[in-house]
Design an enzyme around this catalytic site. Structure first.
Site, PDB file in Angstrom:
ATOM      1  N   ASP A 255      16.849 -63.105  -0.586  1.00  0.00           N
ATOM      2  CA  ASP A 255      15.838 -63.102  -1.653  1.00  0.00           C
ATOM      3  C   ASP A 255      15.614 -61.706  -2.194  1.00  0.00           C
ATOM      4  OD1 ASP A 255      15.251 -65.629   0.050  1.00  0.00           O
ATOM      5  OD2 ASP A 255      14.391 -65.927  -1.942  1.00  0.00           O
TER       6      ASP A 255
HETATM    7  O1  MRU Z   1      11.798 -70.608  -0.200  1.00  0.00           O
HETATM    8  P1  MRU Z   1      13.151 -70.809  -0.843  1.00  0.00           P
HETATM    9  O2  MRU Z   1      13.714 -72.171  -0.623  1.00  0.00           O
HETATM   10  O3  MRU Z   1      13.149 -70.396  -2.295  1.00  0.00           O
HETATM   11  O4  MRU Z   1      14.089 -69.787  -0.073  1.00  0.00           O
HETATM   12  C1  MRU Z   1      15.440 -69.707  -0.414  1.00  0.00           C
HETATM   13  C2  MRU Z   1      16.198 -68.726   0.395  1.00  0.00           C
HETATM   14  O5  MRU Z   1      15.675 -68.058   1.268  1.00  0.00           O
HETATM   15  C3  MRU Z   1      17.641 -68.526   0.027  1.00  0.00           C
HETATM   16  O6  MRU Z   1      18.392 -68.195   1.158  1.00  0.00           O
HETATM   17  C4  MRU Z   1      17.741 -67.375  -0.982  1.00  0.00           C
HETATM   18  O7  MRU Z   1      16.842 -67.572  -2.028  1.00  0.00           O
HETATM   19  C5  MRU Z   1      19.114 -67.238  -1.527  1.00  0.00           C
HETATM   20  S1  MRU Z   1      19.560 -68.583  -2.589  1.00  0.00           S
HETATM   21  C6  MRU Z   1      21.091 -68.229  -3.210  1.00  0.00           C
END
Ligand code: MRU
Length: 379
Positions: A255
């Site tokens: 993220d």
């Molecule tokens: O809370 P989320 O479902 O948005 O978290 C998503 C993640 O942690 C993913 O691993 C990250 O965003 C990478 S997506 C290519």
């Protein structure tokens, strides 16, 4: 059929409602930035790149609607001010993933420069925004394909013995077509291995508490006929401890990657990195450069989103005798009433536990002193 989280045709945006998956494939239309903000907040769309693209395209759709209805603010400056206000609002939807604020910053720069052009009209500024948002959608897919290729190549060269029958990869959370504009990052690496006939097996974790792994990644793996097994998060140590399982690498998304390589990703990622180190399994982060935030020095500077207690104390799914469809999804309580809950959505994996950061520009590795030089990827 290719799974699309985001559909954008002739200025019309719709997204697959991820709250209904894996039971129902239902698309919802997003016409305004407010609807985009709500869909992101409610996690109808999630995943760092997908959030950024949906935010940008929701505003593109709104602007298109305003232009068609002749309701745009009258001057270039007023449209610029409107767009900037809407971008700031969209950025407030989720704090940890940097892709959203990165996209907003780039779009803001584009509209500001267009608005300053002598003779620029309200329509010119609107068109510049829409074109830039549409270009982001296309670029994300291209970048993911490159990430997939770079990651597959690195794994085949560095994580496998010369006599191998393909790679076995563990992944966490959902980083596939549902988390991006298409193909995926960490899941893109798995796809790329498969397309080279070099994937032996994939494991995906359930990813408690929100179950992006069991609800979404397992759905994508089945949808795309990728040989895979679902495990709960607590099974990873046991999986890695048995050599016959032959896990070659753990590949996760991100993220936000700080300048020193510390990586914020779905809660549980840090634990996986510690386990990988203990079991001498390669640990890789796959992310586009839009996720690398050179302005954030280290993981200590990353804000971690905390989510509602109900995500831990309750679970949503289909009752065993339920009929597939909206009305039959049920939420049940699975924890004692009155218990305190801590629910951070992400954790920070220190850069020292990461063997490589796979990007569209190549795979960054630590130098002899253990430091990443991520700024070199932007050259
Ligand atoms: O809370 P989320 O479902 O948005 O978290 C998503 C993640 O942690 C993913 O691993 C990250 O965003 C990478 S997506 C290519």
């Amino acid at each position: 059929m290719v799974l699309e989280a985001i559909r954008y045709i002739d200025g019309k945006l719709s997204i697959i409602d991820q709250l209904q998956l894996p039971f129902l494939e239902r698309y919802i239309e997003i016409k305004t930035s407010e609807e985009g903000w709500k869909a992101i907040k409610k996690m109808q769309v999630r995943g760092a790149p997908a959030i950024a693209i949906v935010a940008a395209l929701s505003l593109a759709s709104e602007l298109q609607g305003l232009a068609i209805g002749k309701k745009l603010p009258s001057s270039a400056e007023d449209v610029e001010a409107f767009i900037i206000e809407r971008l700031h609002y969209l950025v407030s939807s989720r704090p940890t993933a940097v892709n959203l604020s990165d996209a907003a910053r780039k779009l803001e720069a584009i509209v500001s420069s267009q608005s300053k052009n002598p003779g620029s009209t309200a329509l010119d500024v609107t068109s510049a925004f829409i074109q830039a948002a549409e270009a982001m959608l296309a670029k994300d897919v291209e970048d993911n394909m490159r990430i997939g290729e770079n990651g597959a190549r690195w794994i085949l060269a560095n994580a496998l013995s010369s006599q191998h029958a393909g790679a076995t990869i563990l992944t966490h959370c959902n980083t596939g077509s549902l988390a991006t504009s298409g193909y995926g990052t960490a899941l893109g690496v798995i796809r790329s291995l498969l397309s080279r006939n070099a994937l032996k097996h994939a494991y995906c974790t359930e990813t408690r508490p929100y179950n992006q792994g069991s609800r979404l990644t397992a759905f994508e793996l089945v949808h795309d006929n990728i040989p895979a097994t679902l495990i709960t998060d607590s099974m990873v140590a046991a999986l890695l401890s048995r050599p016959e399982n032959g896990v070659n690498a753990i590949v996760v998304g991100a993220d936000r990657v700080a300048a020193n390589g510390d990586t914020a990703n779905k809660i549980g990622t840090y634990g996986l990195a510690v386990l990988a180190k203990y079991h001498s399994v390669k640990f890789l982060v796959a992310a586009p450069l839009t996720t690398v935030d050179l302005a954030t020095k280290s993981g200590d500077d990353i804000i971690i989103e905390e989510r509602p207690a109900s995500e831990v104390t309750r679970i949503k799914g289909l009752l065993e005798d339920g009929v597939i469809g909206d009305a039959t999804m049920s939420t049940i309580q699975i924890a004692a009433d009155g218990i305190n809950v801590w629910n951070p959505a992400f954790d920070i994996t220190p850069s020292g536990l990461i063997d490589g950061i796979i990007t569209e520009r190549g795979v960054a590795e630590r130098d002899a002193d253990g430091h990443f030089h991520l700024e070199e990827l932007f050259g």
